[in-house]
Design an enzyme around this catalytic site. Structure first.
Site, PDB file in Angstrom:
ATOM      1  N   TYR A 158      60.521   6.527  68.619  1.00 43.91           N
ATOM      2  CA  TYR A 158      61.153   7.848  68.706  1.00 43.91           C
ATOM      3  C   TYR A 158      60.147   8.951  68.386  1.00 43.91           C
ATOM      4  O   TYR A 158      60.094   9.986  69.068  1.00 43.91           O
ATOM      5  CB  TYR A 158      62.333   7.894  67.740  1.00 43.91           C
ATOM      6  CG  TYR A 158      63.202   9.113  67.834  1.00 43.91           C
ATOM      7  CD1 TYR A 158      64.135   9.245  68.860  1.00 43.91           C
ATOM      8  CD2 TYR A 158      63.128  10.119  66.874  1.00 43.91           C
ATOM      9  CE1 TYR A 158      64.964  10.365  68.935  1.00 43.91           C
ATOM     10  CE2 TYR A 158      63.951  11.237  66.942  1.00 43.91           C
ATOM     11  CZ  TYR A 158      64.866  11.350  67.965  1.00 43.91           C
ATOM     12  OH  TYR A 158      65.673  12.458  68.037  1.00 43.91           O
ATOM     13  N   LYS A 162      59.007  11.903  70.898  1.00 46.73           N
ATOM     14  CA  LYS A 162      59.232  13.311  70.591  1.00 46.73           C
ATOM     15  C   LYS A 162      57.919  14.093  70.484  1.00 46.73           C
ATOM     16  O   LYS A 162      57.871  15.288  70.787  1.00 46.73           O
ATOM     17  CB  LYS A 162      60.039  13.441  69.304  1.00 46.73           C
ATOM     18  CG  LYS A 162      61.495  12.978  69.459  1.00 46.73           C
ATOM     19  CD  LYS A 162      62.190  13.672  70.617  1.00 46.73           C
ATOM     20  CE  LYS A 162      63.695  13.443  70.618  1.00 46.73           C
ATOM     21  NZ  LYS A 162      64.348  14.095  71.783  1.00 46.73           N
TER      22      LYS A 162
END
Length: 257
Positions: A158, A162
């Site tokens: 993640y 991001k």
């Protein structure tokens, strides 16, 4: 007086991952701002609540189903949006998933799925939509990053996704700026959503305690709401924000490096 590109551009916005949470809040805000909103999620049926909320408030919205990591589905969805709502000149790349785990426990599938939805999905959606913005000589792209881009235990996939969204955003700003298209990113901190509730459950902590702990570490002493992100997205897509591009705004209740 000749109309500016902004005045003649289509008032159609696409919001991905808009069935709930941040995406739903952004979709509702843009509809209130006067956009016809394409509410996109994996299953169109799941978008019903968002579409109903918009239409009951007097706005215009329609649901579209697509796996944003699938090129054919993205192409089909964008074509359907153009036919029903008009050429999109605003794109909010919000769709995302989590598959949290420590690195030594993380599977290749965990990695590929998260990078696929966030990065590949944003790439495919943007590639499919940018031509309508270029034709209109006006467009707004807003990508959802996260404070996790700075690193977060148990989120190697993640965090990488991001952080990648920030580089993607800055490159879009460079490539598309001469066509009147801006690209910016929002990096939320702790936002009260189903996703953060699921994280608390996975950690074996009550959601209320989880939120209290997050608020205690936030300078404004509260957790964020989806509407906080929606307000920032609303700013980025305005005509008045046309000189703001390639920026990452941390909407996190305090400073982030």
């Amino acid at each position: 007086m000749t109309d500016t590109p902004a005045r003649t551009a289509s008032r159609t916005a696409i919001v991905t991952g808009a069935a709930r949470g941040i995406g739903a809040a952004v979709a509702k805000r843009l509809a209130a701002d006067g956009f016809a909103v394409a509410v996109v999620d994996l299953d169109a049926e799941n978008c019903g609540d968002t579409v109903t909320a918009i239409t009951e408030a007097g706005g215009t919205a329609a649901a579209f189903g697509a796996d944003v990591s699938d090129a054919d589905q993205v192409t089909a969805a964008v074509e359907a949006i153009v036919e029903r709502l008009g050429p999109p000149t605003v794109l909010i790349n919000n769709a995302g998933i989590t598959r949290d785990n420590l690195l030594f426990k993380m599977t290749e599938q965990d990695w590929d799925m998260v990078l696929g939805v966030h990065l590949r999905g944003s790439f495919l959606m943007t590639r499919a939509v940018q031509k309508y913005m270029v034709d209109a000589k006006w467009g707004r792209i807003v990508n959802l990053s996260s404070t996790s881009a700075l690193g977060n235990r148990g989120q190697a996939n993640y965090s990488a996704a991001k952080a990648g969204m920030q580089g993607f955003t800055k490159t879009l700003a460079i490539e598309l700026g001469k066509f009147g298209v801006t690209a910016n990113a929002i990096a939320p901190g702790f936002i009260e959503t189903e996703m953060t509730a699921q994280t608390a459950e996975r950690m074996g902590v009550s959601f209320e305690d989880f939120k209290k702990g997050a608020a205690a570490m936030t300078p404004v002493n509260r957790v964020g709401q989806p509407e906080d992100i929606a307000a920032t997205a609303s700013f980025f897509v305005r005509e008045e924000a046309g000189f703001v591009s390639g920026q990452v705004i941390y909407v996190a209740g305090g400073p982030r490096d």
